[in-house]
Each structure stands twice: as structure tokens, then as C-alpha cells.
Design an enzyme around this catalytic site. Structure first.
Site, PDB file in Angstrom:
ATOM      1  N   GLY A  14     -10.261 -24.912   0.893  1.00 34.06           N
ATOM      2  CA  GLY A  14      -9.841 -24.438  -0.423  1.00 34.06           C
ATOM      3  C   GLY A  14     -10.299 -23.038  -0.798  1.00 34.06           C
ATOM      4  N   THR A  15     -10.475 -22.153   0.201  1.00 39.55           N
ATOM      5  CA  THR A  15     -10.863 -20.789  -0.176  1.00 39.55           C
ATOM      6  C   THR A  15      -9.711 -20.071  -0.895  1.00 39.55           C
ATOM      7  OG1 THR A  15     -10.230 -19.788   1.940  1.00 39.55           O
ATOM      8  CG2 THR A  15     -12.501 -20.601   1.736  1.00 39.55           C
ATOM      9  N   ASN A  16      -8.478 -20.398  -0.533  1.00 36.41           N
ATOM     10  CA  ASN A  16      -7.346 -19.797  -1.258  1.00 36.41           C
ATOM     11  C   ASN A  16      -7.260 -20.350  -2.675  1.00 36.41           C
ATOM     12  OD1 ASN A  16      -5.597 -17.823   0.328  1.00 36.41           O
ATOM     13  ND2 ASN A  16      -6.049 -19.414   1.835  1.00 36.41           N
ATOM     14  N   MET A  93      -1.529 -29.058   4.573  1.00 32.81           N
ATOM     15  CA  MET A  93      -1.118 -29.244   5.963  1.00 32.81           C
ATOM     16  C   MET A  93      -0.099 -30.365   6.145  1.00 32.81           C
ATOM     17  SD  MET A  93      -2.615 -26.765   7.295  1.00 32.81           S
ATOM     18  CE  MET A  93      -4.042 -25.686   7.186  1.00 32.81           C
ATOM     19  N   ILE A  95       4.246 -30.977   6.217  1.00 33.33           N
ATOM     20  CA  ILE A  95       5.567 -30.354   6.118  1.00 33.33           C
ATOM     21  C   ILE A  95       6.388 -31.163   5.125  1.00 33.33           C
ATOM     22  CG2 ILE A  95       7.706 -29.878   7.387  1.00 33.33           C
ATOM     23  CD1 ILE A  95       6.038 -28.905   9.677  1.00 33.33           C
ATOM     24  N   LEU A  96       7.026 -30.462   4.198  1.00 35.45           N
ATOM     25  CA  LEU A  96       7.760 -31.144   3.132  1.00 35.45           C
ATOM     26  C   LEU A  96       9.251 -31.149   3.460  1.00 35.45           C
ATOM     27  CD1 LEU A  96       5.713 -29.417   0.333  1.00 35.45           C
ATOM     28  CD2 LEU A  96       5.656 -31.871   0.849  1.00 35.45           C
ATOM     29  N   ASN A 110       4.045 -20.626  -0.655  1.00 35.62           N
ATOM     30  CA  ASN A 110       3.075 -20.984   0.385  1.00 35.62           C
ATOM     31  C   ASN A 110       2.437 -19.717   0.924  1.00 35.62           C
ATOM     32  OD1 ASN A 110       1.835 -22.614   2.533  1.00 35.62           O
ATOM     33  ND2 ASN A 110       3.313 -21.643   3.911  1.00 35.62           N
ATOM     34  N   HIS A 112       0.798 -18.171   4.342  1.00 37.97           N
ATOM     35  CA  HIS A 112       0.744 -18.409   5.785  1.00 37.97           C
ATOM     36  C   HIS A 112      -0.052 -17.274   6.436  1.00 37.97           C
ATOM     37  CE1 HIS A 112       1.904 -20.006   9.654  1.00 37.97           C
ATOM     38  NE2 HIS A 112       2.129 -18.756  10.027  1.00 37.97           N
TER      39      HIS A 112
HETATM   40  C1  GAR Z   1      -5.436 -20.591   5.290  1.00 35.89           C
HETATM   41  O1  GAR Z   1      -5.693 -19.632   6.281  1.00 35.89           O
HETATM   42  C2  GAR Z   1      -3.940 -20.765   5.081  1.00 35.89           C
HETATM   43  O2  GAR Z   1      -3.234 -19.572   5.173  1.00 35.89           O
HETATM   44  C3  GAR Z   1      -3.607 -21.674   6.237  1.00 35.89           C
HETATM   45  O3  GAR Z   1      -4.668 -22.591   6.276  1.00 35.89           O
HETATM   46  C4  GAR Z   1      -5.863 -21.983   5.774  1.00 35.89           C
HETATM   47  C5  GAR Z   1      -6.421 -22.832   4.648  1.00 35.89           C
HETATM   48  O4  GAR Z   1      -7.679 -22.371   4.245  1.00 35.89           O
HETATM   49  N1  GAR Z   1      -2.327 -22.299   6.025  1.00 35.89           N
HETATM   50  C6  GAR Z   1      -1.470 -22.553   7.012  1.00 35.89           C
HETATM   51  O5  GAR Z   1      -1.719 -22.340   8.179  1.00 35.89           O
HETATM   52  C7  GAR Z   1      -0.149 -23.148   6.567  1.00 35.89           C
HETATM   53  N2  GAR Z   1       0.827 -23.052   7.610  1.00 35.89           N
HETATM   54  P1  GAR Z   1      -8.278 -22.714   2.803  1.00 35.89           P
HETATM   55  O6  GAR Z   1      -8.243 -24.223   2.653  1.00 35.89           O
HETATM   56  O7  GAR Z   1      -9.704 -22.209   2.878  1.00 35.89           O
HETATM   57  O8  GAR Z   1      -7.468 -22.006   1.765  1.00 35.89           O
END
Ligand code: GAR
Length: 202
Positions: A14-16, A93, A95-96, A110, A112
Site C-alpha cells: 500500500g505505498t501507492n 492484483m 484482473i477485472l 490503475n 502500472h
Molecule cells: C506497485 O509497484 C504497482 O505499480 C504494482 O504493484 C505495486 C504495488 O505496491 N501494480 C501492478 O503491477 C499492477 N499490474 P504498493 O502496494 O506498495 O502500492
């Protein structure tokens, strides 16, 4: 102004999500407010981040349902009960299907961790994306924020930011640089842009 109600879907660290929470606090996100965080994993650290920020959380796990369609129905119900205007996939993670994406057309975004159309689509997620970029030997990678449609990573691009690959990079080092220099910057900016558009259309 009535802010756009944002739901963030997560699966992991969940850093994003944290970047979005911080951006709302600092005013970078002003047209929207995060009102719900949904995880498909009950032990996702992202849920703790949401609780710390005082945001309502929900856990919806695929394995509790008889098939992907029933899982998505519960997601839709949870999102609608929250009067969600904008859905942000932040490390979600799953796919919808088209049923889900067409229900919220142009209201799902999203992030990526590559410059789409490179290293994207089914099977490219998390560290795998950075492993593939390093294996190919590209010198520049980055992150993309896009609208979500029925094609994995195939929806209209909203924002992109390039990040250099350096000698000695490992997938983990590169993942961290792409997050710091791209994802955590462009995701909040895109969230504000789309939230603003939603509120202006009302
Ligand atoms: C992030 O790097 C995000 O871009 C990627 O997973 C990580 C989640 O990190 N998403 C994908 O690869 C989707 N195809 P987070 O939980 O620390 O935000």
C-alpha cells in the site's frame, strides 16, 4: 464543492495508497476524498495504513465466493453502497472482467510500474515487471496511470513518467526507484485530474 468519492483497491503493502493519503492531506488531491479502501487480502499492510488515516476499510476475498463473477458482484455492491465516484487500483492484483469495467466506465484508474505498452498485460505485475525490464536490457522504464477497460493494462493512458535504469540494478532496487520517482508522483496527480473532471461533469 462536492468532492468525488474515491475508493482505493489494494492487495499488498500500500505505498501507492499512502501516496494518495498524503496527497489528500497536502492538498495535491483537492477534488476528491478517499472514503473507502478495499483489499482482497485480509493481511495486506495497506489496510493498516487506511485504518491509521481513519479511512473505512473492507475485505472482499475471491475464495469466499463461488467464482469470479460473484466476487465482482460483491465488489460492485460494496463500491455502490459507498456511493463511489472513482475507483483507484493501487497494487490490486486481480484482473477485472468486462462486466466490472463496463459498470464503471472511465471511472477506474490503475497504476502500472512500466511505460505501457512495454512490460504490461496479463502476468506482468509487481516485481515481475521490473525483472522483465532488466532481462530485456532497456535503459529507461517508468510508470503509467491509465483508465481500466476489459483489456489488462489496455485502457487510455492518463499519465506517464520515465525512470532511468542504472548499472547494478536489481528488480527490488528498480521497483523502489520507479515508485519514488514515478508512481507516487503521477498517481496522485492523475487522481486529482480525474476527480476534478468527475466533479465538473455533475
Ligand atoms: C506497485 O509497484 C504497482 O505499480 C504494482 O504493484 C505495486 C504495488 O505496491 N501494480 C501492478 O503491477 C499492477 N499490474 P504498493 O502496494 O506498495 O502500492
Amino acid at each position: 464543492m462536492n468532492k468525488a468519492r474515491i475508493a482505493v483497491l489494494v492487495s499488498g503493502g500500500g505505498t501507492n495508497l499512502q501516496a494518495l493519503i498524503d496527497a489528500e492531506k497536502s492538498g495535491i488531491i483537492n477534488s476528491g476524498e478517499i472514503t473507502l479502501v478495499i483489499s482482497n487480502k485480509e493481511d495486506a499492510y495497506a489496510l493498516r495504513r487506511a485504518e491509521k488515516a481513519g479511512i473505512k476499510t473492507a475485505v472482499v476475498r475471491k475464495k469466499d465466493f463461488d467464482g469470479a463473477s460473484a466476487f465482482e458482484d460483491r465488489l460492485i455492491e460494496t463500491l455502490e453502497n459507498n456511493c463511489t465516484d472513482l475507483i483507484i487500483l493501487a497494487g490490486f492484483m486481480c484482473i477485472l472482467s468486462e462486466k466490472f469495467t463496463s459498470h464503471f466506465e472511465k471511472r477506474i484508474i490503475n497504476v502500472h510500474p512500466s511505460l505501457i505498452p512495454s512490460f504490461c498485460g496479463e502476468g506482468f505485475y509487481g516485481l515481475k515487471v521490473h525483472e522483465a525490464a532488466l532481462a530485456k536490457g532497456v535503459k529507461v522504464t517508468g510508470a503509467t496511470v491509465h483508465f481500466v477497460n476489459e483489456i489488462p493494462d489496455g485502457g487510455e493512458i492518463i499519465a506517464q513518467k520515465a525512470v532511468e535504469i542504472l548499472d547494478g540494478d536489481t528488480p527490488e532496487i528498480l521497483q523502489k526507484r520507479v515508485m519514488e520517482q514515478a508512481e507516487w508522483i503521477i498517481l496522485p496527480l492523475a487522481a486529482e485530474k480525474v476527480s476534478k473532471e468527475i466533479t465538473e461533469k455533475r
